[in-house]
Structure formats: C-alpha cells, structure tokens
Write an enzyme that holds these catalytic residues in place. Structure first.
Site, PDB file in Angstrom:
ATOM      1  N   ASP A 265       1.496  41.041  74.320  1.00  0.00           N
ATOM      2  CA  ASP A 265       0.165  40.819  75.138  1.00  0.00           C
ATOM      3  C   ASP A 265       0.598  40.225  76.616  1.00  0.00           C
ATOM      4  OD1 ASP A 265      -2.719  38.916  73.947  1.00  0.00           O
ATOM      5  OD2 ASP A 265      -2.267  40.052  76.074  1.00  0.00           O
TER       6      ASP A 265
HETATM    7  C1  GLC Z   1      -5.124  39.674  77.741  1.00  0.00           C
HETATM    8  C2  GLC Z   1      -5.507  39.601  76.110  1.00  0.00           C
HETATM    9  C3  GLC Z   1      -5.620  40.909  75.358  1.00  0.00           C
HETATM   10  C4  GLC Z   1      -5.520  42.029  76.286  1.00  0.00           C
HETATM   11  C5  GLC Z   1      -4.500  42.046  77.397  1.00  0.00           C
HETATM   12  C6  GLC Z   1      -4.766  43.118  78.246  1.00  0.00           C
HETATM   13  O1  GLC Z   1      -4.358  38.438  77.870  1.00  0.00           O
HETATM   14  O2  GLC Z   1      -4.954  38.623  75.544  1.00  0.00           O
HETATM   15  O3  GLC Z   1      -6.448  40.850  74.340  1.00  0.00           O
HETATM   16  O4  GLC Z   1      -5.753  43.053  75.808  1.00  0.00           O
HETATM   17  O5  GLC Z   1      -4.312  40.663  77.908  1.00  0.00           O
HETATM   18  O6  GLC Z   1      -5.859  42.856  79.520  1.00  0.00           O
END
Ligand code: GLC
Length: 719
Positions: A265
């Site tokens: 993430d």
């Molecule tokens: C965010 C979220 C995740 C998302 C990612 C990309 O922090 O936790 O769900 O897909 O970043 O935007």
C-alpha cells in the site's frame, strides 16, 4: 512457465532497472510537468535521471490523453520497450459513480454488483486504466472506522460473494479483453480489524479468527482470478502485512497458489520502519523483497537499497528476478506488450462516461442498495398533495461517498431533484436545507429551526434528509461520535415535537447511531451514499416505483458503547436468556446486547411469511416456504444460517451460508431449498491451513434476517 521473451528481458536488465520495474510512483514523478527536476520529489526519493524510464507502473493517471502522452514518452525512453502500467482506485465507479460498496453489499444482488464493476471497467479501460485497486474485501465490525464504506460488510460469506462478483465484473473472462481491467484485491490482510476503529491502528487477531472470518474474502478474489493483491498497512501477529512472510509466502503463495503480483500500500514499505520492524530503509527493503512483495508503491527503498543488498550477498538476485517476472507477466496478461495503450481512447472515454445506459444501471443498483429500516404506514408516498422537505441532504449533491474517482457532485441527482422528477404533481415545501458544511459545525440554529417549523406548518409529513458529510467517510476518517450532529438532532426534535410525521433519510458511509432519530421517525430509510443516481433511486423507493429490497450488510449499534456488535458472535459461557436477564451474564447494565438493526435486516412494502422449514431424509437438503401475504409484489432475500452446536473450538451462534433473492407476486408462495455442503459445515479448528468438518449437531436456520429466523437441529455424522 516464464515466457521466453520475458526471461530474455529480465536477463538484459541491470539490477537497478529491475528495482525500478518494481517501483510505482504517481504521475508527478514522470516529468509530464515540464518544470520537473531532480530537486523536487525526485530528489527527495534519491532518484536518478535514468530511473524514471525504467519505473514499472504509475499510480493514478485518470486522463486518457495524458496517459497516451505518458506511455508514448515512456516507450521512447525505455530501452527494452517495456510498457508502463497504469493503476487507479476505481472502487465503486469511475465517472458513473455507484453506491459505496457497503451499500452495494446491502443489495445482496451479486449480478448487480458484477454489473457495477463491468460499467466501471468499461469507463476505466477507455480512460487508459489497466488495473483497479479493488475490490476491498476487508471484513468490518467497527463503524468508527471510516473505511467501512469500502467494505461489503461484516459477514464472511457475503464479502466473499461480493468480492468474486466484483473481480468477474472488472476482469471478465480475460482482462486483456476490450473494456476490461485487472483487479487488485485488498487490503491483505485484516485491515478492517483496526483497534478502536482508528485507521492504521494495531490489528491483533488469532490465526484461527483471521482464517475463519477475514481471509475467505481474499481467497475468493484469488479463486476468481484477481491479477493482483495489495498488502495492508496493519500488522498481522505484530509483523506488518507488507513484510509478513507467513501471510505472503505461506498463505498467499503456497496455500492459495496465487501467481499474481503483490503491491504494497501507499508508502507502506517505508512504514515498516515506523512499525519498528526495520531499522532503516535497507532493512525494510530486505524484509519486503524476501517476503515476496513485488511492487513498492510510492516509496523507493527498492531503488535505493536492492543493489547494495545483492552486492553484500544478503539478497539473491534470483529472488528479485521472480518479482520482476511477475510484474512483466502481469503486463503481458493485460496485453500491454502487444498494445501498450490497450483500450485507451479519449473520444470513446468521453462517449461512455456517464452514458444514459450507465446512469440507468447505476440507478438500478442504487435502488437495490437502499434499506428501509422503519415504516409506520407512511411509505410509499402518494404522488400528490404537499410534503415538507428539510435537512442538509435535501438539496445536496454531495452524495458520491468516498473514493469517488472522477465522479462530480454537480452530475449527481439530489433528493429534491429526484422527488420533483418522479412526482411533478407533489408540492414540496423546503426548509432548513442548508449546505452540508453546517453538519460539521455546531453553531446556534435555534432561530433557523423555529423558522423551519413555521415554514412547514401546513405539512403533515416531512422528509428529513440527514447524515454525515461524505468527506468524513473513507480513509483516515475514523470518528468517536456516530450520532447525527447537534444541529440536525435539534431540527428533528423540533419537527417531531411539532407533531410532524417524519420520514428520515440517512446519508452516511457507515452505520450511524440512530436510536434517537429512529424513535422520532415514522419511517427510516438508510440511503448510504448512492452515487450519481441517488435522488432518482430514493424517489423510486419513496413513491413505491421500486419496492425496497435492501438488507443490512452491517449491524447498526444502539450506541458507541456497544461496538463491536455483530451477528455472528460466539455464545460465551454466560449468554443472556432474555433481554431482561442481567444477573451475572454477558450483558450491559445500561443497554441491550442486540443492535438497533441487525445484519440482514430490511423492510419491504410487501410482507413475507416463512413456514414449513424441513429437512430431507438424508438431512442434507433443507427446505422452507416463503409466501408473499401482502397485496404488493416484492423481492425477499431469503437467508440461510447454520450453527455448529459443539466443536473443538467455540463456533458462532449462526453464520450466513447462503442467500437467495426471490420475487413473489401478491399471494404467491415458493419453496426454497438449501443443499448443505461439507464446506458450509467446516471451519478452521486452529491455525491449520485447511478447514475441517467435525461430526455433530448442527442447527439449520432460514429467515428474513439474522435475528428473525427459525431453525432445525440435526445430527450430521458424515457429508
Ligand atoms: C491508499 C489506500 C489504498 C489505495 C492506495 C492507492 O492509501 O490505502 O486502498 O488503493 O492508497 O491510492
């Protein structure tokens, strides 16, 4: 077996080029803005001029023309002709925004869920998006967590069905097909169990609970063929998921045979240092790559550390090659080597975005996601006469919910607009419909409330549109107060004291604490955030053009103090025998144990009666009759639950094992059956990787929701 051309590519790439292929950055870093230089973000990440031409993927290019420019530039500069992959967060629609996933979970209609994903995929593909960071399969039990809006809800079985339906809608039979995109399930694993409902907080689950409740939805995504997995911010057994070898290698790769790519993430490799599980970026990179994390999102420890780790003999380059191969295979499965632009087409994108057909589908899914929670014979409304309309959501178009992608509030249908379009003959008197900003701010609304009561003096019935600000839901939006804001409560109280029949419409991204509002309402409708077609879908339900069929996918607590309250709880050694039973049993002195509204609950304008629950001779097929005893045709969601009475571990008092939507005309009766399978009766006895069946007594239950079911107990020795 690795395709020869991919093996050849990896052989030609330098170690730094491989590390770049394993890196994902936002568009800012790709120099589309002419004044890009190394002193800005690139400098902060210690990137070198040559790196960007080798970076494997971009996070968040939501513009077809921009992506074409970016891909063209990338292909000119990348010496191997490796295309860039574009990944975006399309979680409940791109430009045509559907209800939030928690609302779509309430539809219990997996065809509708799949359709929503197919529309999202179509709009995304023409936009130049290759993979969406969805579905989110995190099981949730704590409405203080803002991200419950992204989840299908509190039930393992429903979440698994929802996730597989979303993957099928996004990917179709082959994600390389036109109008399809890859799916990346998330957040692996257990992110929804953050302590205190506070985002990014500690998660502490036993392996048995993790396997029993939380993992099945992710497994369903793998079985549905999802191309990617995203690790979660949280720890699992005190080790961040991003570097958790048990989770990523033992469970995901070995047990589940997942062959796709795993992405961190946002910056979560770097956060391993904050978690206190890596001393520095070098150790974070080491632990991530050895755990099998293939793509580093928005941090650059792979780029800055892998070369040294290999040179020092701490990491075998073959391990890195495995990740690079998975990234290149992912691009190949998307067809990007044959056509690096796939479906990207600015004109086509404009044509399909928010098309009438897409709006029609969105309205249908929205209607199915609405849950009627109370109705003292005030709904459906007649399309004539005068009705009051008050509250901050009465005329607001801020109904897209979190992760609204390219949705625009101005393209949403407000509740008032929906009412007028559905019933032009009705006189709507509005009062205190001021903007949402007032929801957050307290302030003295005494005069405004008095004016509203006066304005509505001739309206016997008043629709009160209340809720929480949509920007107070989603990521990093945890709350400790779930009641409606004070000024909304004052409006409700004043209208109620004035003797108005209140039809409460609640707009929220989570179960709010509604006990006070419920007591003062004649009807209560959970409207969630329904997306572009919100007002039309609500009008369809309020005027009876659609008979509400939604059922709650998450329990509504009576108070914050009850949280977590969920239906598939364990019995404990001292369960209450009745609501009033408080002596040395598991209960509260000041509250009921039961939620205000339980999982699976929802009303209809029809009335369905259940009877004749029975079992076949071999006890492996259950049957129940459902009759529509009203004069209105409608759709019932028949829910089947099972309880394992005694096992080697304590088992939930009931678990949803099947649901079936059945449409019945007035007076129509239907017999429904459940074929009991071994999988339904099996569970994870401890941390073993395979579910087990233990002979014994089981209760087979059927009914309209988790607290209104009847059951039969049967002994099953083998199955
Ligand atoms: C965010 C979220 C995740 C998302 C990612 C990309 O922090 O936790 O769900 O897909 O970043 O935007």
């Amino acid at each position: 077996m690795t395709k020869p051309f991919i093996a050849e590519l990896v052989k030609r790439m330098s170690l730094r080029e491989k590390a770049a292929q394993m890196t994902q950055l936002t568009p800012l870093f790709f120099g589309l803005e002419e004044d890009m230089d190394l002193t800005g973000p690139l400098g902060e990440k210690q990137l070198k001029p040559d790196d960007m031409k080798h970076v494997g993927s971009v996070l968040g290019v939501y513009d077809a023309s921009k992506f074409i420019r970016l891909q063209r530039k990338h292909l000119e500069e990348n010496p191997y002709g490796i295309p860039l992959m574009n990944l975006c967060d399309v979680t409940h629609g791109l430009r045509t925004v559907f209800p939030i996933p928690l609302a779509m979970g309430c539809s219990f209609d997996m065809e509708a869920v799949k359709q929503s994903a197919a529309v999202a995929a179509r709009e995304s593909a023409y936009m130049g998006i290759h993979v969406t960071y969805a579905p989110m399969g995190d099981l949730v039990r704590d409405p203080r967590w803002g991200r419950v809006m992204e989840s299908p809800g509190e039930d393992t079985y429903l979440n698994a069905r929802f996730v597989e339906s979303m993957v099928a809608g996004f990917q179709g039979d082959d994600p390389r097909s036109p109008e399809k995109v890859g799916a990346c399930f998330k957040h692996f694993a257990g992110y929804g169990a953050a302590e205190g409902g506070r985002d990014y907080n500690t998660v502490d689950l036993s392996r048995g609970v993790l396997r029993e409740y939380h993992l099945p939805a992710y497994l369903a995504a793998v079985r549905a063929g999802a191309l990617m997995a995203m690790t979660s911010f949280n720890t699992v057994e005190r080790i961040p998921a991003t570097v958790n070898k048990w989770l990523l290698r033992d469970v995901l790769r070995k047990e589940w045979q997942f062959a796709g790519a795993v992405v961190s993430d946002f910056n979560s490799i770097d956060e391993v240092i904050c978690h206190g599980v890596a001393a520095d970026g070098k150790e974070a990179a080491y632990k991530s790559v050895t755990a099998g994390l293939d793509i580093e999102m928005m941090s650059t420890h792979y780029l800055n550390e892998l070369e040294q780790l290999v040179a020092a003999g701490e990491v075998n380059e073959a391990l890195i090659d495995q990740s690079v191969i998975r990234v290149l295979e992912l691009k190949d499965r998307l067809g990007l080597f044959e056509n690096p632009y796939k479906d990207c087409d600015p004109a086509k994108s404009e044509e399909v975005n928010l098309s009438p057909e897409h709006r029609r589908i969105a309205r249908d899914v929205a209607r199915k996601s609405i849950v009627l929670l109370k109705n003292e014979d005030v709904l459906p409304l007649a399309k004539r006469g005068k009705i009051g309309l008050a509250g901050p959501f009465a005329e607001s178009r801020k109904v897209l919910g979190g992760w609204w992608a390219l949705g625009k509030a101005e393209e949403c249908v407000s509740l008032k607009e929906g009412l007028i379009q559905a019933a032009p003959g009705v006189e709507i008197v509005t009062a205190m419909t001021g903007e949402l900003e007032r929801i957050r701010n307290g302030g003295d609304v005494k005069d405004e409330v008095a004016d509203a009561v006066d304005t509505l003096r001739d309206c016997e019935t008043v629709i009160v549109a209340v809720g929480e600000h949509m920007e107070d839901t989603g990521e990093a939006c945890s709350k400790t107060e779930l009641r409606l804001s004070p000024n909304q409560r004052k409006l409700i109280e004043a209208l109620s004291e004035a003797g108005k029949k209140l039809i409460m419409i609640v707009f929220s991204g989570r179960p709010l604490v509604l006990e006070e509002a419920e007591a003062r309402s004649a009807a209560l409708v959970q409207a969630w955030f329904l997306g572009n077609e919100s007002g039309n879908a609500l009008a369809d339900v309020l005027f009876g053009d659609y008979n509400p069929s939604g059922r709650l996918s998450m329990s509504f607590p009576r108070s914050i103090g009850q949280i977590p309250v969920y239906y598939n709880r364990l019995n404990t050694g001292r369960p209450q025998k009745s609501e009033s039973d408080k002596d040395f049993v598991s209960s509260y002195l000041d509250s009921s144990n039961s939620p205000l509204f339980p999982f699976g609950y929802g009303l209809s304008y029809s009335r369905f009666e259940y009877s004749g629950l029975s079992l076949s001779e071999d006890a492996l097929t259950a049957s129940v009759q459902v009759e529509n005893v009203s004069s209105v045709g409608g759709t019932e969601t028949v829910q089947w639950y099972i309880r394992d009475i005694a096992a080697s571990v304590s088992r939930p008092v009931k678990e949803l094992k099947h649901f079936e939507k059945v449409s019945l005309q007035a007076g129509e009766k239907r017999t429904l059956h459940l074929k009991i399978t071994k999988e339904m009766l099996s569970f994870y006895a401890d941390s073993s990787s395979d579910p087990v069946f233990e002979p014994g007594e089981f209760q087979i239950m059927a009914g309209r929701h988790s607290e209104d079911i009847s059951g039969i107990t049967v002994r099953i020795e083998e199955i």
